[in-house]
Design a protein around this motif. Structure first.
Motif, PDB file in Angstrom:
ATOM      1  N   LYS A 101      26.526  84.594 103.112  1.00 20.18           N
ATOM      2  CA  LYS A 101      26.637  84.500 101.667  1.00 20.18           C
ATOM      3  C   LYS A 101      27.381  83.221 101.259  1.00 20.18           C
ATOM      4  O   LYS A 101      26.938  82.500 100.360  1.00 20.18           O
ATOM      5  N   ILE A 102      28.463  82.940 101.957  1.00 17.58           N
ATOM      6  CA  ILE A 102      29.257  81.760 101.587  1.00 17.58           C
ATOM      7  C   ILE A 102      28.460  80.478 101.746  1.00 17.58           C
ATOM      8  O   ILE A 102      28.542  79.567 100.933  1.00 17.58           O
ATOM      9  N   PHE A 103      27.664  80.422 102.771  1.00 16.53           N
ATOM     10  CA  PHE A 103      26.942  79.173 103.007  1.00 16.53           C
ATOM     11  C   PHE A 103      25.659  79.071 102.203  1.00 16.53           C
ATOM     12  O   PHE A 103      25.150  77.971 101.978  1.00 16.53           O
ATOM     13  N   ILE A 104      25.108  80.224 101.785  1.00 16.07           N
ATOM     14  CA  ILE A 104      23.849  80.156 101.032  1.00 16.07           C
ATOM     15  C   ILE A 104      24.098  80.163  99.526  1.00 16.07           C
ATOM     16  O   ILE A 104      23.606  79.311  98.804  1.00 16.07           O
ATOM     17  N   GLU A 105      24.917  81.121  99.077  1.00 12.58           N
ATOM     18  CA  GLU A 105      25.202  81.110  97.640  1.00 12.58           C
ATOM     19  C   GLU A 105      26.694  81.302  97.366  1.00 12.58           C
ATOM     20  O   GLU A 105      27.122  82.390  96.993  1.00 12.58           O
ATOM     21  N   PRO A 106      27.470  80.219  97.553  1.00  5.99           N
ATOM     22  CA  PRO A 106      28.899  80.314  97.299  1.00  5.99           C
ATOM     23  C   PRO A 106      29.186  80.577  95.836  1.00  5.99           C
ATOM     24  O   PRO A 106      28.437  80.121  94.968  1.00  5.99           O
ATOM     25  N   GLU A 107      30.239  81.345  95.574  1.00  5.49           N
ATOM     26  CA  GLU A 107      30.572  81.671  94.195  1.00  5.49           C
ATOM     27  C   GLU A 107      31.368  80.564  93.546  1.00  5.49           C
ATOM     28  O   GLU A 107      31.248  80.292  92.363  1.00  5.49           O
ATOM     29  N   ASP A 108      32.237  79.938  94.341  1.00  7.22           N
ATOM     30  CA  ASP A 108      33.152  78.964  93.767  1.00  7.22           C
ATOM     31  C   ASP A 108      32.568  77.557  93.904  1.00  7.22           C
ATOM     32  O   ASP A 108      32.004  77.187  94.926  1.00  7.22           O
TER      33      ASP A 108
END
Lengths: 282, 251, 291
Positions: free
Chosen positions: B232-239
């Motif tokens: 998730k962090i690498f594909i669609e990071p929130e920040d």
């Protein structure tokens, strides 16, 4: 390995042992210095410092010994400091690592480890007898100079080697010659270490006894020329103590010597600390 | 999902310099968690706080709690040596002892009181096998560990660590001084090791994080900006800052 | 061109300063051997070294009791000084907190700077009477001299060992602590073994200092030129022998004292060669080393 003692307890035991050793070292110093100052300081006053001894030191003061120590140290430094520092410059800046330099290093190391009494033998055979100086301040001072050279050399060499290469390159890049770089950049940057080396050499000259036992004679009058005999403080203390001349005067002499050495040690420490701070601050 | 370590509002100081400014994260058991972020953001400090390695530095001070199996590792009743046994560490540069290969792996057991040769041999062999090094060194166990290549040395350090059977293994950029082939070997090893150990790995290499870890935390200036599943962090990071970092816009 | 000449000239001056060490050491060896070898010839090397009686008045010049005197004093002092120094070095390098180090390091330095005649004097007025009261005899003995020597060589061994311990890469320490070893286990099993060559160097140099020490030993060892029978016997060392008798020595006696100097020089040079060999080995084996 300590199969019997669990590691946790071994750790606790060793902590106690470590602290005991550390405290023991401090206790020894405090005991030796404290005791000598305790018995010696009451003997020290202006009359003691500035008057001549009576009956070889049975009474009276130690003024000739103070003057002798001063002279003999000056002679030693005048010879040893330039030789030691110049040699250090050569080793640190002008030479690579080859057999010749290794030989110089081994010679210096050996010189630093030669027993002081052997220096005394050499001083006697060479300066006193061969060069016909007789027992005098000059013969003693030159003998001490030989002992001080390795101390000054090694301390200065380390100081010069730690001068950053970038300083030297900076100077060279401005078209300075090697010697100009040494004089204007390297030595000023290393001056703290070099001074420390010279002070340590001085300390070695002041405290040494065996090397001057048979080179300065034991004249208890104030020396005037370099060819007069002398009776430096350590030698005076030795004579007073072992020939049973005067214990109170021996106490006093020991206290003066201890204070002298303490002053030197603390000033070296102060210099080193200030110097490192200054270098780090840059 | 069970969390083996719980870190809550961790702040660290050296003298009066504040490095970590309140870090909260749970470390799931038997998974690999990556710590990523630019240099000087406290990743290594964080890692070294987890096995109390920073205790060595006299000016170190910390606030907040770190729980291991629910127990505060900085509690005054806790033995620091025991913590380091349970939370092992692999360092940035391979640092085998100047002893033989055998002695390197046996070291931890020896200091924890194992002396029987047979037992030592057994554990040394299994640890080296686990670290995928056994086949390369089995005939040279008496040789100096210094004679090994950098990648072999690092696997030896891993073998040395797992021989103590820790619960958690901390890895501080274990591949930063290694060539690509050695790096691949270590990454394969990490995959295998997560069956038995929990691994926290600090890395500069973002591909490495995606390859080895299930969870990732992004550190910036002493705080965690974003944490969660690596994918998730690498594909669609929130920040936004996370996105900037992983797309190489700063760092 | 003038500048080139100047540079050339300066370099030669520096070179002369640098080789002065070599010249001095050769001169020392030359003169001491020059004055001493006639005695060796007259007395005979074996008679000189293994002769059991030193009595110049009767023309007997055997330094064997003096060699034993030196060896016994040095051995006993190292027995005390080596463990103390190594523990002290470990304490300073690894264990001691900052404030303690700030006190202890100058302490060690000052201990090293105290003149040997001061140690001798302290021994004479404090330690000798103490030994006389508690152990009997005259108080002048191997043990008394060794205790004084212990304090004198401690700074040498301690500071060289401390440097050696400090030079061990911190990675070793971290690796060991990271495996759950205690600090003491780490020191004992990792740091100390790696520092052994440096520690050996320190011990040998300390030994050199003990062998060469004159004044302190002269003042407390009793100076009886006989083979000692116990640790409480008085002894005379090689250095003390020279210091005691040079004043009134003439002829063969004078030369025999220089011959004693040759023996001292020989021992010191052998020790230095060993130190260099240890250092060389250390350099060769580091990296590929197996401890």
């Amino acid at each position: 390995m300590n199969r019997m003692i669990p590691p946790k307890y071994a750790q606790k035991i060793m902590n106690v042992v470590f602290w005991a050793v550390g405290i023991l070292a401090i206790a020894i110093l405090v005991m030796v210095i404290g005791y000598l100052l305790y018995v010696g300081l009451p003997q020290v006053n202006l009359t003691f410092l500035f008057s001549d001894p009576i009956d070889n030191g049975a009474a009276g003061g130690i003024w000739p010994s103070i003057v002798s120590t001063f002279y003999i140290t000056i002679v030693a430094l005048v010879v040893a400091a330039p030789l030691g520092v110049l040699a250090a410059v050569y080793l640190a800046e002008y030479s690579g690592e080859n057999t010749f330099v290794k030989t110089i290093r081994f010679a210096t190391e050996t010189l630093a480890s030669v027993p002081s009494i052997v220096f005394g033998l050499f001083g006697l055979a060479f300066f006193v007898v061969y060069l016909q100086m007789g027992f005098c301040i000059l013969a003693g001072g030159l003998t001490l100079a030989l002992m001080a050279i390795p101390t000054i050399l090694r301390t200065s060499e380390v100081a010069i080697e730690t001068v950053p290469q970038s300083y030297k390159e900076g100077s060279m890049a401005l078209g300075s010659s090697k010697w100009q770089t040494v004089i204007r950049v390297v030595i000023p940057a290393a001056i703290g270490g070099i001074t420390t080396g010279i002070i340590l050499g001085m300390a070695r000259a002041i405290e040494e006894t065996a090397a001057i036992l048979y080179t300065v004679g034991a004249t208890t009058t104030v020396p005037v020329s370099l060819f007069d005999g002398g009776d430096p403080l350590p030698l005076h203390l030795y004579t007073l103590a072992t020939e049973g001349i005067s214990l109170p005067n021996a106490y006093g002499t020991a206290a003066v010597l201890v204070i002298l050495i303490l002053v030197i040690t603390f000033s070296t420490n102060y210099l080193v600390e200030r110097y490192t701070k200054k270098m780090m601050g840059r | 999902m069970e969390n083996i370590m719980q870190i809550k509002d961790l702040k660290t100081y050296f003298d009066n310099t504040n490095v970590l400014k309140g870090v909260t994260i749970d470390i799931p058991k038997h998974e690999v968690t990556s710590i990523i972020g630019p240099s000087g953001t406290g990743k290594s400090v964080f890692l070294r706080t987890l096995n109390r390695m920073n205790d060595v530095i006299s000016t170190f001070r910390k606030e907040g709690t770190i729980l291991l199996d629910g127990e505060d590792i900085y509690d005054s009743k806790v033995d620091v040596v025991d913590i380091r046994k349970r939370v092992g560490m692999v360092f940035q540069k391979p640092n085998p002892f100047p002893k033989s290969i055998f002695e390197n792996v046996a070291y931890g057991m020896r200091v924890h009181g194992a002396y029987k040769k047979a037992q030592l041999q057994e554990v040394v062999e299994s640890s080296l096998k686990n670290a995928a090094l056994w086949d390369e060194v089995k005939d040279d166990l008496d040789k100096s560990a210094m004679s090994l290549s950098g990648g072999q040395q690092q696997r030896l350090c891993i073998a040395r660590t797992i021989a103590v059977e820790p619960e958690v293994i901390l890895m501080d950029e274990p591949c930063s001084s290694l060539d690509p082939i050695s790096t691949t070997k270590i990454e394969d090893l990490i995959h295998k090791l997560k069956n038995d150990f929990t691994i926290i790995i600090v890395t500069h290499n973002m591909q490495q994080a995606t390859r080895v870890s299930k969870y990732t935390a992004f550190f910036l200036n002493g705080t965690i900006v974003e944490k969660g599943l690596t994918d998730k962090i690498f594909i669609e990071p929130e920040d936004k800052r996370t996105e900037d970092y992983i797309t190489g816009r700063f760092g | 061109m003038a500048r080139n000449w100047e540079e050339f000239f300066i370099e030669k001056i520096l070179l002369i300063a640098a080789i002065s060490s070599i010249i001095i050491i050769i001169a020392i060896i030359g003169f001491v051997v020059g004055q001493g070898y006639t005695a060796l010839g007259t007395i005979g090397i074996l008679n000189f070294i293994f002769g059991l009686i030193w009595n110049p008045e009767y023309g007997l010049y055997g330094i064997f009791p003096l060699i034993i005197g030196t060896l016994s004093v040095v051995a006993v002092s190292l027995l005390f000084a080596v463990p103390l120094s190594i523990l002290g070095a470990m304490f300073l390098a690894e264990v001691a907190p900052r404030t303690m180090r700030r006190i202890l390091r100058p302490t060690i330095q000052t201990l090293a700077g105290v003149p040997s005649v001061i140690y001798g004097f302290f021994g004479l007025i404090v330690l000798v009477p103490f030994m006389r009261t508690h152990f009997g005899g005259s108080g002048f003995s191997i043990l008394t001299a060794s205790l004084i020597l212990t304090v004198m060589v401690l700074p040498t061994i301690l500071s060289i060992s401390e440097d050696a311990l400090r030079s061990i890469p911190v990675e070793y320490k971290e690796a060991s602590l990271g495996l759950g070893a205690t600090h003491w286990q780490t020191i004992k099993n990792v740091i100390f073994p790696a520092a052994i060559p440096g520690v050996i160097t320190g011990v040998i140099l300390g030994m050199g200092r003990a062998i060469g020490e004159t004044m302190a030993v002269l003042m407390v060892a009793g100076n009886v030129p006989l083979i000692p029978t116990s640790i409480l016997s008085p002894v005379r060392t090689l250095t003390a022998n020279i210091a005691l008798e040079m004043g009134e020595a003439t002829g063969l006696h004078y030369n025999a004292l220089f011959a004693t100097g040759i023996v001292l020089l020989g021992i010191i040079i052998i020790l230095l060669l060993i130190v260099n060999w240890v250092n060389y080995r250390q350099r060769v084996t580091i990296g590929g080393g197996y401890l």
